[in-house]
Design an enzyme around this catalytic site. Structure first.
Site, PDB file in Angstrom:
ATOM      1  CE1 TYR A  24      -3.742  -2.351   0.089  1.00  0.00           C
ATOM      2  CE2 TYR A  24      -2.765  -3.238   2.102  1.00  0.00           C
ATOM      3  CZ  TYR A  24      -3.691  -3.335   1.073  1.00  0.00           C
ATOM      4  OH  TYR A  24      -4.552  -4.389   1.020  1.00  0.00           O
ATOM      5  CG  HIS A 101      -9.622  -1.244  -5.459  1.00  0.00           C
ATOM      6  ND1 HIS A 101     -10.123  -1.436  -4.195  1.00  0.00           N
ATOM      7  CD2 HIS A 101     -10.659  -1.369  -6.303  1.00  0.00           C
ATOM      8  CE1 HIS A 101     -11.416  -1.684  -4.277  1.00  0.00           C
ATOM      9  NE2 HIS A 101     -11.769  -1.647  -5.548  1.00  0.00           N
TER      10      HIS A 101
END
Ligand code: CA2
Length: 150
Positions: A24, A101
């Site tokens: 991430y 995303h």
């Protein structure tokens, strides 16, 4: 037309920048919100940001957006793959939606390949890291205003 977008980040995205940087990245949720605000401001829009680990809080924010937002940018987190009620809320308010995303969910575990939100969103940005939020803002504003990206 209201020049405001609702930015929704779902469960666990408050942990951004603290764990799993290989997946991430290192930006925090505050960084993401700031980058998203900057991208919107460049197109003359402002942002109301919400992050919650509670589905009902997200639903209430989505419902409230009917009153004063022109669209919704959402990273639903894990609810992407599980939540009919989140999908129903997005569909119910009938605002244009951009689904974001950070990671490339298509190349991760099979359970991340299905999104309940995908077919109620008009913009999809996947696997661009946190820069994907700015991409989503640009594409959504272009769709809302009928003007091309900056
Ligand atoms: O890639 C994305 O943006 C996801 O929406 C992130 C969700 C995941 O369930 C989706 O499949 C894809 C998970 C958000 C959790 O975020 C964390 C960030 C840092 C550390 C731990 C979790």
């Amino acid at each position: 037309m209201t020049r405001r977008l609702l930015l929704v980040n779902g469960p666990n995205l408050n942990l951004l920048g603290t764990r799993e940087p290989d997946i991430y990245g290192t930006a925090t949720l505050a960084d993401v919100e700031e980058m998203t605000r900057a991208a919107a401001a460049a197109r003359g829009f402002d942002i109301r940001a919400v992050q919650s680990n509670h589905e009902g809080v997200l639903l209430d924010a989505i419902h409230a957006a009917r009153e004063d937002c022109a669209g919704i940018v959402i990273n639903p987190g894990g609810l992407t793959h599980t939540s009919v009620v989140l999908r129903d809320a997005l569909s119910g308010v009938a605002l244009p939606v951009a689904e974001v995303h950070i990671s490339d969910v298509r190349s991760r575990e099979p359970f991340r390949h299905h999104s309940y939100v995908a077919d109620v969103a008009i913009v999809h940005v996947v696997g661009e890291g946190v820069d994907g939020y700015a991409t989503a803002v640009d594409r959504l504003i272009s769709a809302i205003t009928g003007q091309s990206d900056g």
